[in-house]
Design a protein around this motif. Structure first.
Motif, PDB file in Angstrom:
ATOM      1  N   PRO A  41       0.827  -1.200   0.000  1.00 26.81           N
ATOM      2  CA  PRO A  41       0.000   0.000   0.000  1.00 26.81           C
ATOM      3  C   PRO A  41       0.867   1.258   0.000  1.00 26.81           C
ATOM      4  CG  PRO A  41      -0.003  -0.992   2.176  1.00 26.81           C
ATOM      5  CD  PRO A  41       0.745  -1.925   1.289  1.00 26.81           C
ATOM      6  N   SER A  42       0.237   2.391  -0.255  1.00 23.53           N
ATOM      7  CA  SER A  42       0.935   3.666  -0.292  1.00 23.53           C
ATOM      8  C   SER A  42       1.676   3.913   1.027  1.00 23.53           C
ATOM      9  CB  SER A  42      -0.087   4.779  -0.538  1.00 23.53           C
ATOM     10  OG  SER A  42       0.590   5.965  -0.801  1.00 23.53           O
ATOM     11  N   GLY A  43       2.914   4.364   0.910  1.00 18.20           N
ATOM     12  CA  GLY A  43       3.676   4.716   2.101  1.00 18.20           C
ATOM     13  C   GLY A  43       4.381   3.549   2.765  1.00 18.20           C
ATOM     14  N   CYS A  44       4.374   2.372   2.139  1.00 22.74           N
ATOM     15  CA  CYS A  44       4.967   1.202   2.795  1.00 22.74           C
ATOM     16  C   CYS A  44       6.476   1.133   2.572  1.00 22.74           C
ATOM     17  CB  CYS A  44       4.307  -0.077   2.315  1.00 22.74           C
ATOM     18  SG  CYS A  44       4.738  -0.510   0.630  1.00 22.74           S
ATOM     19  N   LYS A  46       8.116   1.298  -0.717  1.00 25.79           N
ATOM     20  CA  LYS A  46       8.554   0.740  -2.006  1.00 25.79           C
ATOM     21  C   LYS A  46       9.531   1.671  -2.708  1.00 25.79           C
ATOM     22  CE  LYS A  46       4.308   0.752  -3.583  1.00 25.79           C
ATOM     23  NZ  LYS A  46       3.495   1.312  -2.498  1.00 25.79           N
ATOM     24  N   THR A  47       9.111   2.946  -2.819  1.00 34.56           N
ATOM     25  CA  THR A  47       9.970   3.912  -3.503  1.00 34.56           C
ATOM     26  C   THR A  47      11.290   4.078  -2.758  1.00 34.56           C
ATOM     27  OG1 THR A  47       8.072   5.085  -4.401  1.00 34.56           O
ATOM     28  CG2 THR A  47      10.124   6.316  -4.257  1.00 34.56           C
ATOM     29  N   THR A  48      11.217   4.099  -1.447  1.00 38.80           N
ATOM     30  CA  THR A  48      12.430   4.278  -0.656  1.00 38.80           C
ATOM     31  C   THR A  48      13.416   3.132  -0.913  1.00 38.80           C
ATOM     32  OG1 THR A  48      11.098   5.388   1.013  1.00 38.80           O
ATOM     33  CG2 THR A  48      13.301   4.700   1.674  1.00 38.80           C
ATOM     34  N   LEU A  49      12.917   1.916  -0.990  1.00 38.89           N
ATOM     35  CA  LEU A  49      13.804   0.777  -1.256  1.00 38.89           C
ATOM     36  C   LEU A  49      14.443   0.921  -2.635  1.00 38.89           C
ATOM     37  CD1 LEU A  49      15.017  -1.876  -0.415  1.00 38.89           C
ATOM     38  CD2 LEU A  49      12.958  -3.054  -1.194  1.00 38.89           C
TER      39      LEU A  49
HETATM   40  N1  LIG Z   1      12.435  12.378   2.048  1.00 37.23           N
HETATM   41  C1  LIG Z   1      11.591  11.923   2.992  1.00 37.23           C
HETATM   42  N2  LIG Z   1      11.499  12.549   4.180  1.00 37.23           N
HETATM   43  C2  LIG Z   1      10.662  12.100   5.143  1.00 37.23           C
HETATM   44  N3  LIG Z   1       9.882  11.036   5.004  1.00 37.23           N
HETATM   45  C3  LIG Z   1       9.923  10.363   3.859  1.00 37.23           C
HETATM   46  C4  LIG Z   1      10.772  10.765   2.780  1.00 37.23           C
HETATM   47  N4  LIG Z   1      10.607   9.906   1.758  1.00 37.23           N
HETATM   48  C5  LIG Z   1       9.698   9.017   2.171  1.00 37.23           C
HETATM   49  N5  LIG Z   1       9.292   9.273   3.438  1.00 37.23           N
HETATM   50  C6  LIG Z   1       8.320   8.492   4.220  1.00 37.23           C
HETATM   51  O1  LIG Z   1       8.698   7.145   4.178  1.00 37.23           O
HETATM   52  C7  LIG Z   1       7.583   6.312   4.019  1.00 37.23           C
HETATM   53  C8  LIG Z   1       7.727   5.446   2.779  1.00 37.23           C
HETATM   54  O2  LIG Z   1       7.664   6.268   1.648  1.00 37.23           O
HETATM   55  P1  LIG Z   1       7.751   5.703   0.168  1.00 37.23           P
HETATM   56  O3  LIG Z   1       7.760   6.861  -0.759  1.00 37.23           O
HETATM   57  O4  LIG Z   1       8.890   4.766   0.074  1.00 37.23           O
HETATM   58  O5  LIG Z   1       6.376   4.918   0.040  1.00 37.23           O
HETATM   59  P2  LIG Z   1       5.776   4.140  -1.205  1.00 37.23           P
HETATM   60  O6  LIG Z   1       5.592   2.747  -0.767  1.00 37.23           O
HETATM   61  O7  LIG Z   1       6.601   4.375  -2.405  1.00 37.23           O
HETATM   62  O8  LIG Z   1       4.364   4.825  -1.348  1.00 37.23           O
HETATM   63  P3  LIG Z   1       3.541   5.196  -2.676  1.00 37.23           P
HETATM   64  O9  LIG Z   1       2.872   3.944  -3.121  1.00 37.23           O
HETATM   65  O10 LIG Z   1       2.545   6.199  -2.176  1.00 37.23           O
HETATM   66  O11 LIG Z   1       4.483   5.749  -3.669  1.00 37.23           O
HETATM   67  C9  LIG Z   1       6.368   7.213   3.983  1.00 37.23           C
HETATM   68  O12 LIG Z   1       5.808   7.225   5.277  1.00 37.23           O
HETATM   69  C10 LIG Z   1       6.937   8.553   3.615  1.00 37.23           C
HETATM   70  O13 LIG Z   1       6.173   9.576   4.185  1.00 37.23           O
END
Ligand SMILES: Nc1ncnc2c1ncn2[C@@H]1O[C@H](COP(=O)(O)OP(=O)(O)OP(=O)(O)O)[C@@H](O)[C@H]1O
Ligand SMILES: [Mg+2]
Lengths: 350, 268
Positions: A41-44, A46-49
């Motif tokens: 789900p959003s915010g889990c 994925k993008t960070t990894l």
């Molecule tokens: N630069 C940042 N500074 C602070 N918090 C961050 C930053 N980047 C991501 N986060 C937090 O880390 C968590 C994971 O974010 P991420 O972007 O990896 O989610 P995601 O799984 O890619 O979500 P989505 O499906 O919405 O793209 C979220 O709670 C987000 O708010």
């Protein structure tokens, strides 16, 4: 033996003053040539990894290995990994061909080689006619192809794709899904694909990693994930699932309705069972494993979703294929029997 | 029945006030331009059409030298201030928000806030001390002073352009093996070019136009066009001043038109 393309070793990423944990000790090993999907789900996280693998973020803890060598501290431009961005991030001042050749040029390839490879890539994504256009003169789908070609041109060891299809409409999306699969098998490059669309993940991937709150929930083939979800989150996130509370008694379980069913190796104590709606079958009242009452039924074209109430009030959904007439033949309030397909009951870990 | 939304254009007297405002804005300039073509020796009594004052101004050694000096100073000041402003803009925008960002913005834009006369006096004192201590003369002082007060004018359009630019482009460049310098050279800079050009043009116009700081900082014989004109006004007023003003006006309008075309172009 398969070789490992990307390995994450207990990668943790915290943001802010450490109060946001985007990744929590994530360990994954992705094989060479795999189509690997990160789903959640959003915010889990994925993008960070993905950003940690690409080098745009440095893990707070843990290591990232590319073909066995530790790249945790290398900058993005020193990693043989390319990204297809969700927004495409095409260079607006460069033509399609220049965009595609950018990586090769920066890497220092000579002009002849850049031109040759650019042409190959234009052909690969079927954009030969558009070589001298600017990104703004392309449709969304065409921009997507250019972004793909640009990232594939330097023949990276791993291609990272962050929800590359989410900006496209449904039809184009389906088209690009098969296009992506084709590109992957033609190039043999390892794809790490991010999506929060479970259907997309199931149909495209060799393996899927399901994530939630920065933690890896389960890694496995689409069929493993779908048929043997390890926990409630995975069972709930992928497809529809009925949850039944039960008491395990060795080789049988007693449901909250009081019915006892055989289930070898169920263990002992309170457990949660997961059952997919398509593995439930309606029978004549009195037959089957349980009795239930029809609360409602919804027509979906290919099948009917029957919302049923068990004797203790638990709500379950059963899915039955539509007959040629389209009629379900059941009405609200009707008593029915409910039978589980063999192996339909799955014990969840938590 | 739908009531029309409020519009200032329908208030009573709107047309009259608008016309009065335009007259107040343009009548003096039109008069100035018209009298630059006066055959007579007066800036107030019309004596027929002629281009004599333009010819006179053109052939006037002092005017020529002041004009050249103005252009030299404006060119250097615009060049230096644009370079510094570009660095400042890249430094303040090509990254996430950071602590003290607003303070940095305020500090960069100091010349917009401190009264020009204060800066002029401060520079007069400082440069005076340096001149006495080192004996160094020359246009350098003027170029330095102009560079300083031109920075915010160059900075603003460059920063605006950068803020409209997606950071993911540089990320993509880094992903495609570009070193930070290559990413700047091949992605940031070309996309920033219109902003830089706009900034440079604005800085050039601002420098060309300056009187107060120039008047305080210049040494004897370092008149720019505006300070030369100021000097002329203290003596006899002839339409020569009108002619020079008109030429300066045309140059400024051309540069500013260019500036608006460039900055508007980036929105489409
Ligand atoms: N630069 C940042 N500074 C602070 N918090 C961050 C930053 N980047 C991501 N986060 C937090 O880390 C968590 C994971 O974010 P991420 O972007 O990896 O989610 P995601 O799984 O890619 O979500 P989505 O499906 O919405 O793209 C979220 O709670 C987000 O708010
Ligand atoms: Mg994301």
């Amino acid at each position: 033996m398969t070789t490992t393309a990307i390995e994450a070793r207990a990668v943790t990423k915290r943001f802010g003053a450490g109060e946001i944990t985007a990744l929590d000790a994530v360990s994954i090993s992705i094989a060479q040539g795999e189509f690997f999907t990160l789903l959640g789900p959003s915010g889990c996280g994925k993008t960070t990894l993905l950003r940690c693998i690409a080098g745009f973020e440095t893990p707070t803890d843990g290591a990232i290995l590319l073909s066995g060598s530790d790249i945790t501290a290398s900058p993005p431009n020193k990693r043989n990994v390319n990204t297809v961005f969700q927004s495409y991030a095409l260079f607006p001042h460069l033509t399609v061909a220049q965009n595609i050749g950018f990586g090769l040029k920066m890497r220092g390839d000579d002009a002849a080689k850049v031109d040759k490879r650019t042409e190959e890539m234009l052909a690969l994504v079927k954009m030969e006619q558009m070589a001298s256009r600017r990104p703004e003169q392309l449709s969304g789908g065409q921009q997507q192809r250019v972004a793909l070609a640009r990232a594939l041109a330097p023949a990276p060891e791993v291609l990272l794709l962050d929800e590359p299809l989410s900006a496209l409409d449904l039809k184009l999306r389906k088209e690009m899904q098969s296009e992506l699969k084709r590109l992957q098998s033609e190039t043999g490059i390892t794809f790490v694909f991010v999506t929060h669309d479970q259907e997309e993940a199931l149909t495209m991937s060799d393996r899927i990693a399901v994530m939630s709150h920065g933690q890896l929930q389960q890694v496995g083939s689409p069929r493993e994930i779908y048929t043997r979800p390890v926990n409630r989150f995975v069972a709930d996130f992928i497809g529809e699932t009925n949850f039944l509370e039960a008491e395990a008694k060795g080789d049988s379980v007693t449901l909250s309705t009081g019915d006892t069913l055989p289930l070898p190796g169920a263990g002992t104590g309170p457990i949660t069972l997961a059952v997919r709606p398509e593995l439930l079958r309606l029978t004549e009242p009195g037959e089957g494993d349980l009795t239930a009452t029809v609360r409602d039924s919804v027509y979906f074209g290919t099948d009917w979703h029957c919302h049923l109430l068990l004797s203790d009030g638990t709500e379950v959904v059963a899915r039955m294929q539509s007959p040629p007439t389209g009629e379900s033949g059941i009405g609200k309030g009707q008593p029915v029997g409910l039978a589980f397909a063999p192996g339909a009951l799955r014990v969840l870990e938590d | 029945m739908a009531t029309k939304p409020f519009s200032v254009t329908r208030l009573p007297g709107f047309g009259a006030i608008a016309i009065a405002a335009f007259i107040a804005l343009y009548a003096p300039i039109i008069t100035l331009v018209v009298y630059s073509f006066n055959a007579a020796n007066s800036v107030a009594i019309w004596g027929g059409f002629s281009l004599d004052w333009y010819r006179l101004a053109w052939e006037n050694d002092q005017v020529q030298q002041a004009a050249i000096r103005s252009l030299v100073i404006a060119t250097f000041a615009a060049g230096f201030s644009t370079l510094l402003a570009t660095l400042a803009a890249v430094g303040t925008t090509r990254r996430g928000r950071f602590k003290g960002q607003t303070i940095i913005y305020v500090m960069i834009n100091q010349p917009l806030m401190v009264p020009e006369i204060v800066t002029a006096v401060a520079l007069l004192i400082l440069f005076g001390a340096i001149r006495t201590a080192t004996g160094i003369q020359g246009l350098g002082y003027l170029i330095l002073a102009h560079t300083a007060f031109c920075i915010p004018f160059a900075y603003l359009p460059i920063r605006a352009r950068l803020e409209g630019m997606d950071m993911s482009l540089e990320t993509a460049a880094a992903d495609l093996y570009a070193t930070p310098w290559q990413a700047f050279r091949h992605v940031t800079l070309p996309l920033l070019a219109p902003g830089i050009l706009a900034g440079a043009m604005l800085a050039f116009v601002i420098s060309l136009d300056d009187v107060i700081i120039t008047e305080f900082v210049k040494s004897a014989g370092q008149d720019t066009l505006p300070t030369y004109m100021l000097g002329q006004l203290r003596r006899a007023m002839t339409p020569e001043v009108n002619a020079i003003s008109t030429a300066l006006l045309v140059l400024t309008v051309l540069l500013l038109t260019g500036f608006f075309l460039i900055t508007r172009g980036r929105q489409n």
